[in-house]
Motif scaffolding. Structure first.
Motif, mmCIF file in Angstrom:
data_model
loop_
_atom_site.group_PDB
_atom_site.id
_atom_site.type_symbol
_atom_site.label_atom_id
_atom_site.label_comp_id
_atom_site.label_asym_id
_atom_site.label_seq_id
_atom_site.Cartn_x
_atom_site.Cartn_y
_atom_site.Cartn_z
ATOM 1 N N LEU A 150 19.210 59.476 14.487
ATOM 2 C CA LEU A 150 17.996 59.394 15.277
ATOM 3 C C LEU A 150 17.164 58.183 14.867
ATOM 4 C CD1 LEU A 150 16.960 63.164 15.256
ATOM 5 C CD2 LEU A 150 18.434 61.950 16.878
ATOM 6 N N LEU A 151 16.283 57.765 15.768
ATOM 7 C CA LEU A 151 15.403 56.639 15.468
ATOM 8 C C LEU A 151 14.448 56.939 14.326
ATOM 9 C CD1 LEU A 151 14.407 55.435 19.065
ATOM 10 C CD2 LEU A 151 16.262 54.623 17.607
ATOM 11 N N THR A 152 14.219 58.201 14.056
ATOM 12 C CA THR A 152 13.307 58.584 12.986
ATOM 13 C C THR A 152 13.961 58.570 11.614
ATOM 14 O OG1 THR A 152 13.833 60.907 13.412
ATOM 15 C CG2 THR A 152 11.912 59.999 14.535
ATOM 16 N N ASP A 153 15.289 58.397 11.551
ATOM 17 C CA ASP A 153 15.985 58.411 10.272
ATOM 18 C C ASP A 153 15.599 57.189 9.449
ATOM 19 O OD1 ASP A 153 18.368 59.767 8.754
ATOM 20 O OD2 ASP A 153 18.731 57.606 8.664
ATOM 21 N N ALA A 154 15.593 57.360 8.132
ATOM 22 C CA ALA A 154 15.181 56.271 7.243
ATOM 23 C C ALA A 154 16.132 55.098 7.273
ATOM 24 C CB ALA A 154 15.052 56.804 5.817
ATOM 25 N N SER A 155 17.365 55.303 7.723
ATOM 26 C CA SER A 155 18.329 54.208 7.789
ATOM 27 C C SER A 155 18.336 53.508 9.143
ATOM 28 C CB SER A 155 19.738 54.740 7.498
ATOM 29 O OG SER A 155 20.136 55.678 8.486
ATOM 30 N N SER A 156 17.478 53.936 10.059
ATOM 31 C CA SER A 156 17.463 53.365 11.402
ATOM 32 C C SER A 156 16.606 52.103 11.435
ATOM 33 C CB SER A 156 16.928 54.392 12.406
ATOM 34 O OG SER A 156 16.812 53.833 13.686
ATOM 35 N N ARG A 157 17.165 51.039 11.997
ATOM 36 C CA ARG A 157 16.464 49.773 12.203
ATOM 37 C C ARG A 157 16.895 49.226 13.560
ATOM 38 N NH1 ARG A 157 14.999 51.665 8.103
ATOM 39 N NH2 ARG A 157 14.514 50.673 6.088
ATOM 40 N N ILE A 158 15.968 49.117 14.493
ATOM 41 C CA ILE A 158 16.332 48.564 15.802
ATOM 42 C C ILE A 158 15.301 47.509 16.199
ATOM 43 C CG2 ILE A 158 17.434 50.706 16.527
ATOM 44 C CD1 ILE A 158 15.026 51.137 18.395
ATOM 45 N N PRO A 159 15.754 46.406 16.787
ATOM 46 C CA PRO A 159 14.815 45.389 17.286
ATOM 47 C C PRO A 159 14.210 45.824 18.617
ATOM 48 C CG PRO A 159 17.073 44.697 17.664
ATOM 49 C CD PRO A 159 17.156 45.987 16.894
ATOM 50 N N VAL A 160 12.920 45.636 18.747
ATOM 51 C CA VAL A 160 12.207 46.069 19.945
ATOM 52 C C VAL A 160 11.316 44.948 20.446
ATOM 53 C CG1 VAL A 160 12.230 48.511 19.314
ATOM 54 C CG2 VAL A 160 10.331 47.073 18.576
ATOM 55 N N THR A 161 10.882 45.096 21.684
ATOM 56 C CA THR A 161 9.923 44.200 22.313
ATOM 57 C C THR A 161 8.728 45.026 22.758
ATOM 58 O OG1 THR A 161 11.678 42.729 23.097
ATOM 59 C CG2 THR A 161 9.535 42.541 24.173
ATOM 60 N N PRO A 164 2.637 44.352 27.095
ATOM 61 C CA PRO A 164 2.957 43.135 27.830
ATOM 62 C C PRO A 164 2.888 41.858 26.999
ATOM 63 C CG PRO A 164 0.688 43.741 28.232
ATOM 64 C CD PRO A 164 1.242 44.787 27.302
ATOM 65 N N SER A 165 2.591 41.939 25.705
ATOM 66 C CA SER A 165 2.435 40.727 24.907
ATOM 67 C C SER A 165 3.762 40.029 24.648
ATOM 68 C CB SER A 165 1.757 41.070 23.568
ATOM 69 O OG SER A 165 2.575 41.945 22.809
ATOM 70 N N GLY A 166 4.900 40.755 24.760
ATOM 71 C CA GLY A 166 6.194 40.155 24.502
ATOM 72 C C GLY A 166 6.517 39.976 23.036
ATOM 73 N N GLN A 167 5.764 40.642 22.159
ATOM 74 C CA GLN A 167 5.992 40.518 20.724
ATOM 75 C C GLN A 167 7.311 41.154 20.319
ATOM 76 O OE1 GLN A 167 3.878 39.176 18.032
ATOM 77 N NE2 GLN A 167 3.229 38.058 19.850
ATOM 78 N N LYS A 168 8.078 40.459 19.499
ATOM 79 C CA LYS A 168 9.309 40.992 18.944
ATOM 80 C C LYS A 168 8.996 41.648 17.594
ATOM 81 C CE LYS A 168 12.013 39.590 22.239
ATOM 82 N NZ LYS A 168 13.056 38.594 22.019
ATOM 83 N N ALA A 169 9.602 42.788 17.347
ATOM 84 C CA ALA A 169 9.336 43.514 16.113
ATOM 85 C C ALA A 169 10.558 44.344 15.759
ATOM 86 C CB ALA A 169 8.101 44.397 16.262
ATOM 87 N N MET A 170 10.421 45.070 14.674
ATOM 88 C CA MET A 170 11.487 45.950 14.203
ATOM 89 C C MET A 170 10.924 47.366 14.067
ATOM 90 S SD MET A 170 14.711 45.809 13.343
ATOM 91 C CE MET A 170 14.970 44.105 12.826
ATOM 92 N N LEU A 171 11.585 48.329 14.719
ATOM 93 C CA LEU A 171 11.209 49.732 14.595
ATOM 94 C C LEU A 171 11.976 50.321 13.418
ATOM 95 C CD1 LEU A 171 9.609 52.100 15.882
ATOM 96 C CD2 LEU A 171 11.692 52.653 17.144
ATOM 97 N N VAL A 172 11.245 50.754 12.406
ATOM 98 C CA VAL A 172 11.840 51.190 11.148
ATOM 99 C C VAL A 172 11.613 52.686 10.997
ATOM 100 C CG1 VAL A 172 11.849 50.896 8.643
ATOM 101 C CG2 VAL A 172 11.401 48.934 10.126
ATOM 102 N N GLY A 173 12.703 53.446 10.910
ATOM 103 C CA GLY A 173 12.583 54.882 10.714
ATOM 104 C C GLY A 173 12.098 55.222 9.315
ATOM 105 N N ASP A 174 11.253 56.236 9.211
ATOM 106 C CA ASP A 174 10.751 56.685 7.903
ATOM 107 C C ASP A 174 10.701 58.206 7.816
ATOM 108 O OD1 ASP A 174 8.735 57.129 9.682
ATOM 109 O OD2 ASP A 174 7.131 56.314 8.423
ATOM 110 N N ASN A 175 11.573 58.890 8.585
ATOM 111 C CA ASN A 175 11.642 60.355 8.599
ATOM 112 C C ASN A 175 10.361 61.006 9.112
ATOM 113 O OD1 ASN A 175 14.268 60.424 7.617
ATOM 114 N ND2 ASN A 175 13.620 60.492 5.483
ATOM 115 N N SER A 176 9.574 60.267 9.882
ATOM 116 C CA SER A 176 8.387 60.829 10.516
ATOM 117 C C SER A 176 8.584 60.827 12.020
ATOM 118 C CB SER A 176 7.128 60.035 10.135
ATOM 119 O OG SER A 176 7.177 58.737 10.692
ATOM 120 N N ALA A 177 7.734 61.567 12.716
ATOM 121 C CA ALA A 177 7.878 61.680 14.170
ATOM 122 C C ALA A 177 7.488 60.404 14.895
ATOM 123 C CB ALA A 177 7.033 62.842 14.691
ATOM 124 N N ALA A 178 6.714 59.522 14.245
ATOM 125 C CA ALA A 178 6.283 58.266 14.853
ATOM 126 C C ALA A 178 6.633 57.127 13.901
ATOM 127 C CB ALA A 178 4.781 58.283 15.140
#
Length: 308
Positions: free
Chosen positions: A179-190, A193-207
């Motif tokens: 799941l995206l919430t897992d601590a080993s999850s790392r996915i690139p996101v946009t 509307p700002s178009g900012q690139k970032a990384m969604l990092v799982g930390d075993n939390s719901a958000a």
């Protein structure tokens, strides 16, 4: 001649006592009459009620009018509240109408571009969530689809709306989804509307938090988060969620997927994009200029045919 001064006789006290005594006597007599269980007394009581009660309508008239006024005021207040509610709904409908007009315009533009070629390989396989194989340190679920269904490690999984995770471990008939919430999850996101690139990092939390933002000041709560497709991990444009601020003013993502009801998941068949490593024929090779197109000074420096 001396005048006799006699004190005035006060009749108020005896009269008060007589009236109080008479009232007590009448009340006691009424009580006794009302308590006597006798046919004659019952007839007497009925005759008294028939005689007295209809004549009290004039006394109850103010009370009746007051009750009618209260009911009318309540009805008026209810009508006022309904009117205000209708006004609010009308404002919402106007906003929805404007949104519908904008969507209609966008749809018309998309229909005008209906010749755009879509990726035919981006299909999906639906699976049932068998069990939650997670732990306090690892969050994952099991699906009833596997290698026999063509499932491959790394493919994205979604519920009815948002991205859920990726395939990590494939058996013959089952597959595990990290799941995206897992601590080993790392996915690139946009972030739109700002178009900012970032990384969604799982930390075993719901958000999960958002990290590696170039300009965090351009991101606002409520901004839409989608997969960027960088690195070929996930297809681009998959809905992830919305940005929100936690109590520590840290940017996090409220996931669009309903993690409380993961009953069915869709596994997206995605294939790596073709890598172009060499120039194609669209890029013309360098052609030396002709001598007759050069200036006279440069043409004189060119060797003549037959020079030896």
């Amino acid at each position: 001649m001396a005048r006799d001064h006699r004190p005035d006789i006060d009749f108020r006290t005896p009269m008060r006592r007589i009236l109080i005594g008479a009232l007590v006597f009448v009340l006691a007599l009424t009580f006794l009459i009302w308590r006597i269980d006798s046919p004659r007394v019952e007839q007497f009581r009925a005759a008294v009620i028939d005689r007295v009660v209809p004549n009290l309508d004039w006394a109850l008239l103010p009370v009746t009018k007051f009750v009618d006024m209260v009911e009318g005021f309540q009805s008026y207040a209810s009508l006022y509240e309904q009117n205000q509610e209708l006004r609010r709904e009308l404002q919402q409908m106007k906003a929805w109408k404007e949104a519908a007009v904008q969507l209609e315009q966008q749809n018309a533009k998309l229909l005008a571009q209906n010749q755009v070629r879509l990726d035919p390989k981006l299909t999906s396989v639906s699976g049932v969530v068998l069990a939650d194989a997670g732990s306090p340190f690892r969050q994952s679920v099991l699906l009833n689809v596997g290698a026999r269904d063509g499932i491959v490690d790394g493919w994205a999984t979604m519920d009815g709306l948002g991205l859920v995770g990726r395939i990590s471990g494939v058996g013959q008939t089952t597959a595990r989804v990290i799941l995206l919430t897992d601590a080993s999850s790392r996915i690139p996101v946009t972030i739109q509307p700002s178009g900012q690139k970032a990384m969604l990092v799982g930390d075993n939390s719901a958000a999960p938090p958002v990290e590696f933002l170039e300009a965090p000041e351009q991101v606002r709560p409520g901004d839409r988060v989608i997969s960027s497709g960088d690195g070929g991990v996930f297809p681009a444009g998959l809905l992830v969620g919305q940005v929100e601020l936690d109590k520590d003013r840290r940017l996090r993502v409220r996931l669009a997927a309903d993690y409380e009801r993961l009953n069915f998941l869709r596994v997206l068949r995605s294939h790596p994009a073709e890598q172009i490593t060499a120039p194609g024929r669209l890029i013309a090779p360098a052609i030396p200029p002709r001598a007759d197109t050069l200036p006279a000074a440069e043409a004189a420096q060119q060797p003549e045919a037959g020079d030896g």
